[in-house]
Design an enzyme around this catalytic site. Structure first.
Site, PDB file in Angstrom:
ATOM      1  N   HIS A 113      97.451 106.072  28.734  1.00 17.97           N
ATOM      2  CA  HIS A 113      96.138 106.203  28.184  1.00 17.97           C
ATOM      3  C   HIS A 113      95.002 106.488  28.935  1.00 17.97           C
ATOM      4  O   HIS A 113      93.723 106.340  28.734  1.00 17.97           O
ATOM      5  CB  HIS A 113      95.979 105.037  27.273  1.00 17.97           C
ATOM      6  CG  HIS A 113      96.918 104.884  26.261  1.00 17.97           C
ATOM      7  ND1 HIS A 113      96.804 105.236  24.968  1.00 17.97           N
ATOM      8  CD2 HIS A 113      98.167 104.087  26.239  1.00 17.97           C
ATOM      9  CE1 HIS A 113      97.651 104.773  24.240  1.00 17.97           C
ATOM     10  NE2 HIS A 113      98.656 104.033  25.022  1.00 17.97           N
ATOM     11  N   LYS A 135      81.356 104.292  20.488  1.00 14.61           N
ATOM     12  CA  LYS A 135      82.534 104.047  21.488  1.00 14.61           C
ATOM     13  C   LYS A 135      82.190 103.208  22.333  1.00 14.61           C
ATOM     14  O   LYS A 135      80.908 102.646  22.548  1.00 14.61           O
ATOM     15  CB  LYS A 135      82.685 105.497  22.108  1.00 14.61           C
ATOM     16  CG  LYS A 135      81.715 106.132  22.754  1.00 14.61           C
ATOM     17  CD  LYS A 135      81.905 107.652  23.122  1.00 14.61           C
ATOM     18  CE  LYS A 135      82.292 108.513  22.202  1.00 14.61           C
ATOM     19  NZ  LYS A 135      83.428 108.984  21.860  1.00 14.61           N
ATOM     20  N   ARG A 136      83.163 102.850  23.388  1.00 10.73           N
ATOM     21  CA  ARG A 136      82.788 101.746  24.289  1.00 10.73           C
ATOM     22  C   ARG A 136      81.820 102.475  25.391  1.00 10.73           C
ATOM     23  O   ARG A 136      81.583 103.674  25.481  1.00 10.73           O
ATOM     24  CB  ARG A 136      83.963 101.305  25.297  1.00 10.73           C
ATOM     25  CG  ARG A 136      84.801 100.343  24.497  1.00 10.73           C
ATOM     26  CD  ARG A 136      83.853  98.937  24.376  1.00 10.73           C
ATOM     27  NE  ARG A 136      84.048  98.212  25.477  1.00 10.73           N
ATOM     28  CZ  ARG A 136      84.505  97.065  25.878  1.00 10.73           C
ATOM     29  NH1 ARG A 136      85.399  96.723  24.978  1.00 10.73           N
ATOM     30  NH2 ARG A 136      84.300  96.515  26.965  1.00 10.73           N
ATOM     31  N   LYS A 159      81.719 108.453  29.644  1.00 14.62           N
ATOM     32  CA  LYS A 159      81.683 108.871  28.091  1.00 14.62           C
ATOM     33  C   LYS A 159      80.320 109.551  28.046  1.00 14.62           C
ATOM     34  O   LYS A 159      79.878 110.177  26.983  1.00 14.62           O
ATOM     35  CB  LYS A 159      81.867 107.747  27.170  1.00 14.62           C
ATOM     36  CG  LYS A 159      83.182 107.279  27.296  1.00 14.62           C
ATOM     37  CD  LYS A 159      83.461 106.137  26.326  1.00 14.62           C
ATOM     38  CE  LYS A 159      84.714 105.408  26.504  1.00 14.62           C
ATOM     39  NZ  LYS A 159      85.796 106.065  25.455  1.00 14.62           N
ATOM     40  N   THR A 204      89.860 108.961  19.627  1.00 17.97           N
ATOM     41  CA  THR A 204      90.262 109.008  18.458  1.00 17.97           C
ATOM     42  C   THR A 204      89.168 108.702  17.493  1.00 17.97           C
ATOM     43  O   THR A 204      89.222 109.150  16.438  1.00 17.97           O
ATOM     44  CB  THR A 204      91.216 107.772  18.038  1.00 17.97           C
ATOM     45  OG1 THR A 204      90.429 106.636  18.657  1.00 17.97           O
ATOM     46  CG2 THR A 204      92.756 107.841  18.768  1.00 17.97           C
TER      47      THR A 204
END
Ligand code: 26V
Length: 861
Positions: free
Chosen positions: A403, A595-596, A601, A705
């Site tokens: 992942h 998101k985290r 990111k 996702t």
């Protein structure tokens, strides 16, 4: 007035319904399972005790009076929530037993999904949906003067995961149940799930997540089926009575794993699969030894030590963890799970040579990879099998999903720690490596460097075991989680292995369950879709959303679609007002990044955009009337030890506070950062979003996702060419996606050339003005040092090239504004996003796993 209490009126119903299990209706099979009761409850379904409002009221009152021991008048909201949940679960229990019985009869091959995380989200609503009971329950509660909405809110979600990886596991088990595919999910019943986030002066503070404090109606503990797990000690060799040299493990201590079963209901198909989470407790032997030594206090302390193993979910998805407790957790849950499969799930006297025909263990990342030497140990040491036979079986029984692409996220365990905790497993790993390296030596004679590169054991920075390599060598298949990720995994992360075993590598693009992430979370859009398509079949056959495409050109449909979005914004604003005391305008674009918190990111890039818009107003470069009104919504938890991530959270909050309160902005820009983003909040945020921020540095986000959830709910994506964004863009079309930023090869080239963030800053006056505004103390009451760590991180290293993509990002945001200015065209694009997102159903992911990796047919009746 309805009857509200007939004492014991239908006691024994469970028995009746269990006896009725032979009367099975034909079941559906994948890929497109048909619900057996499309709309709701079927009065003829003998497996469910509750069909009518009266039956529900009786069931609920029974649970309240006899289960909780309270009258309705004196019951608390928690009593009511638990009684309600237990009444609802009655309609699943006979189906659960029947599913297990069918599986056993058919000797069907099943998936054993091994995952250290399951981010389940609330259970009540999902059970209501699966059973089709919502209307009956709502009416029944209403008759009793209770509100379903209020009772729903009483549930604390089981947050047994960090983010995407854990949520994916939850989506997969949902899909398999819905597709009637035998699956058991194995994991850990953490007493404390992901921490609860609060902000104090904008700074993240973590609180423990006491999700079990008020009781949990969704679990079934089975202490009588506890399994013993051993740790530590040493090994010895001996000669068995057939004269063979054997090894045995002499462990030093042990704990017990108590299984807690959870029902995983399929969507209206009469199937209920199992999620089995293990909880640690001290063994009697462990207790007695110390009690007998007369040290009562020490014995109790030792119990605590054992119970520590399942105490808390590690919230670190950002710093490599070499923590012993984490390895204990990993071994604990896989040892319990393998033991459970071999001893409880398989029939007595089962010939283990046939194990691959009965089970496939799917390794969700490297966390459960210690299961590989554990199965070898069970087969060789305990069952007396020859090594080669055991290895042939093991290789067929495991498959591995990777992942990540970040090298630092690939798990390694030091040989010293592994040897101390699991000495026999370390020996087995060494032997696997030795045999494998002999093979490599034969394939590439004289290539010592390749040998060192492919070895499971590395010597740097300390002698350790590379768990991803072990999984790759042992697994029948290795998959990445999006097309681009699988490609990079093959070519960049594991190139030697993919050259050696080209057929082992495959891709399965992630997916999301449409049950939770549209049908439950977006009832307005779901109703519109059902009305338009004529039936609810799309919930289990998401490609049918394609039928919406022609309606994208229908102005009346677009208007209805906009009304749904507007209503979802109203609902969200209401939720945030009560939950967080946040005031949100409802007539503006909702631009959402949830998101985290992680540097790759690039929440900072989003922040630079906001500060840029604000700086342009302050400096008079743009008249405030020309600024498109927007609300920027963030949701993010930072790993508690990830310093810079916490600084970024503080900066977002500081910018929000300043911008929201600056009269010059005239309310055109709003920044909202509700604390404690979780599944429950995601279910509210995503349906209200217009714009989905998916702006990771290309080549870093394995899949994502959240990106799929937004597209499915009619948000347009502004995104980089990364992870599953690539596939989203291909499917929804370039015109309906705002692409920007470097591609992965350009990223590599930029870094190779020697990337200098300072020169980007110096050569872009707007970027300079933006960063200087932060550095000036404008968002920190004049304190110029306050956000220095974030600034020097950006200007000094900028590991994830946020500044390099800044100009492109601003330009893409201008395209967004231009498009949003035409509401009709924007809605057309949004509708096309919905219509073309069917591919991202986790049902489709399951079909891919089944066809390419598992070969586990559905149970058909
Ligand atoms: C772990 C670590 C640990 C050490 C340092 C940095 C770091 C960064 C990330 C992680 C998480 C790795 C595993 C994971 O959660 N991956 C996520 O899996 C999702 C489901 O496949 C996928 O959608 C996300 O893109 C991916 O980040």
């Amino acid at each position: 007035m309805r009857r509200i209490l007939v004492a014991g009126a239908h006691r024994g119903l469970i028995v009746v319904s269990v006896l009725a299990v032979t009367d099975a209706k034909p079941q559906s099979s994948y890929p497109s399972p048909r619900p057996t009761s499309p709309g709701g409850l079927s009065p003829y379904d003998k497996d469910a005790p509750i069909h009518t409002v009266d039956e529900f009221i009786n069931g609920f009152m029974d649970e309240l009076n006899f289960g909780r021991g309270v009258s309705l008048a004196r019951s608390s909201r928690n009593d009511q929530y638990i009684a309600l949940s237990k009444a609802v679960r009655q309609n699943l229990q006979a189906r659960w037993m029947k599913t297990l019985a069918r599986q056993y009869e058919e000797q069907a091959k099943s998936v054993a999904y091994l995952s250290a995380e399951y981010l389940l989200g609330r259970q009540l609503d999902n059970a209501l949906l699966a059973t089709g009971m919502t209307d009956v329950v709502e009416e029944g509660l209403d008759a009793l003067g209770l509100s379903l909405d209020r009772l729903r809110a009483q549930e604390t979600e089981p947050g047994l995961g960090n983010g995407g990886l854990g949520r994916l596991a939850a989506c997969f088990v949902d899909s398999l149940a819905t597709m009637s595919v035998p699956c058991i999910g194995y994991g850990i019943r953490y007493e404390y799930g992901i921490f609860r986030q609060e902000f104090e002066d904008g700074w993240q503070v973590e609180h423990s997540d006491r999700w079990l404090a008020l009781g949990n109606p969704w679990e079934f503990p089975h202490p009588e089926h506890a399994v013993t797990v051993h740790f530590g000690g040493s090994t010895e060799t001996y000669t068995d009575d057939r004269g063979r040299e054997r090894t045995r493990w002499l462990p030093a201590w042990d704990v017990q794993g108590v299984p807690y079963n959870y029902m995983v209901p399929g969507y209206r198909n009469g199937r209920v699969n199992t999620l089995r989470l293990w909880s640690a407790r001290a063994t009697r032997a462990f207790d007695l030894r110390i009690f007998n030594a007369g040290d009562y206090v020490e014995a109790v302390r030792a119990q605590t030590f054992a119970e520590n193993i399942s105490k808390v979910l590690y919230p670190e998805d950002s710093t490599p963890q070499g923590k012993e407790l984490r390895l204990q957790q990993q071994y604990f849950f896989v040892a319990c799970s393998l033991r459970d499969q071999l001893e409880n799930v398989l029939p007595k006297y089962f010939d283990l040579a046939n194990l691959p025909d009965r089970v496939i263990f799917q390794l969700n990342d490297t966390h459960p990879v210690i299961a590989i030497p554990e199965l070898m140990r069970l087969l060789v040491d305990e069952k007396g099998m020859e090594w080669d036979d055991a290895w042939a079986i093991t290789q067929k029984c495991f498959a591995y999903t990777c992942h990540t692409l970040l090298p630092e996220a690939l798990e390694v365990w030091s040989v010293e720690l592994l040897g101390k905790l699991l000495p026999r497993h370390l020996e087995i790993i060494y032997k696997i490596n030795e045999i494998f390296l002999d093979e490599v030596r034969a394939a590439y004679p004289g290539d010592e460097i390749k040998l060192r590169r492919m070895s499971i054991i590395t010597d740097h920075p300390e002698r350790s075991v590379r768990m991803a390599y072990l999984a790759t060598i042992a697994g029948s298949k290795v998959n990445g989680v999006a097309a681009l990720h699988s490609e990079l995994l093959r070519d960049k992360v594991l190139p030697d292995f993919s050259a050696y075993w080209p057929d082992k590598f495959t891709n399965v693009t992630n997916g999301i369950t449409p049950r939770r992430f549209i049908r439950l979370s977006n009832p307005g859009l779901s109703d519109l879709i059902t009305q338009t398509l004529g039936d609810e079949g799309w919930v289990t056959d998401l490609e049918r959303l394609r039928e919406l495409e022609p309606h994208a050109d229908d102005p009346a449909f677009r208007e209805k679609f906009r009304q749904v979005k507007a209503a979802n914004k109203q609902t969200l604003a209401q939720v945030l007002s009560t939950r967080d005391n946040i005031t949100l305008p409802t007539d503006v674009m909702y631009d959402v990044m949830v998101k985290r918190l992680h540097e790759y990111k690039r929440q900072t890039l989003k922040l630079l955009h906001i500060v840029t818009l604000y700086e342009q107003i302050l400096s008079g470069k743009v008249a405030v009337e020309d600024v498109m009104p927007r609300a920027f919504l963030f949701g993010a938890k930072a790993a508690p030890g990830y310093r810079i991530a916490k600084e970024i959270i503080a900066l977002i909050n500081a910018v929000g506070k300043t911008v929201n309160n600056d009269p010059q902005v005239q309310g055109r820009l709003t920044v909202a950062f509700p604390a404690n983003y979780n599944v429950t909040l995601a279910e509210r945020l995503i349906p209200a979003a217009d714009l989905s921020e998916q702006i990771s540095l290309a080549g870093k986000e394995a899949s994502g996702t959240g990106n799929m959830k937004f597209a499915l709910n009619g948000a347009l994506t502004i995104g980089t060419d990364d992870g599953a964004n690539v596939e989203i863009r291909q499917l929804v079309g370039d015109d309906n996606f705002f692409l920007f930023g470097m591609l992965e090869p350009e990223v590599e080239a930029t870094i190779a050339e020697g990337y200098s963030p300072v020169s980007v800053y110096e050569n872009n006056p707007q970027l300079k003005a933006t960063i200087d505004l932060i550095a000036s103390g404008h968002f920190s009451d004049g304190d110029r040092n306050r956000f220095e760590p974030v600034i020097s991180n950006l200007l000094g290293e900028d590991r994830f090239l946020a500044l390099a993509d800044y100009a492109a990002y601003l330009e893409a945001q201008q395209r967004v504004e231009a498009a949003y200015a035409d509401p009709d065209d924007w809605s057309r694009k949004a509708i096309l996003n919905v219509a073309r997102s069917g591919f991202f159903s986790s049902d489709r992911s399951m079909v891919d796993y089944i066809d390419r990796i598992w070969h586990t047919p559905a149970i058909t009746q």
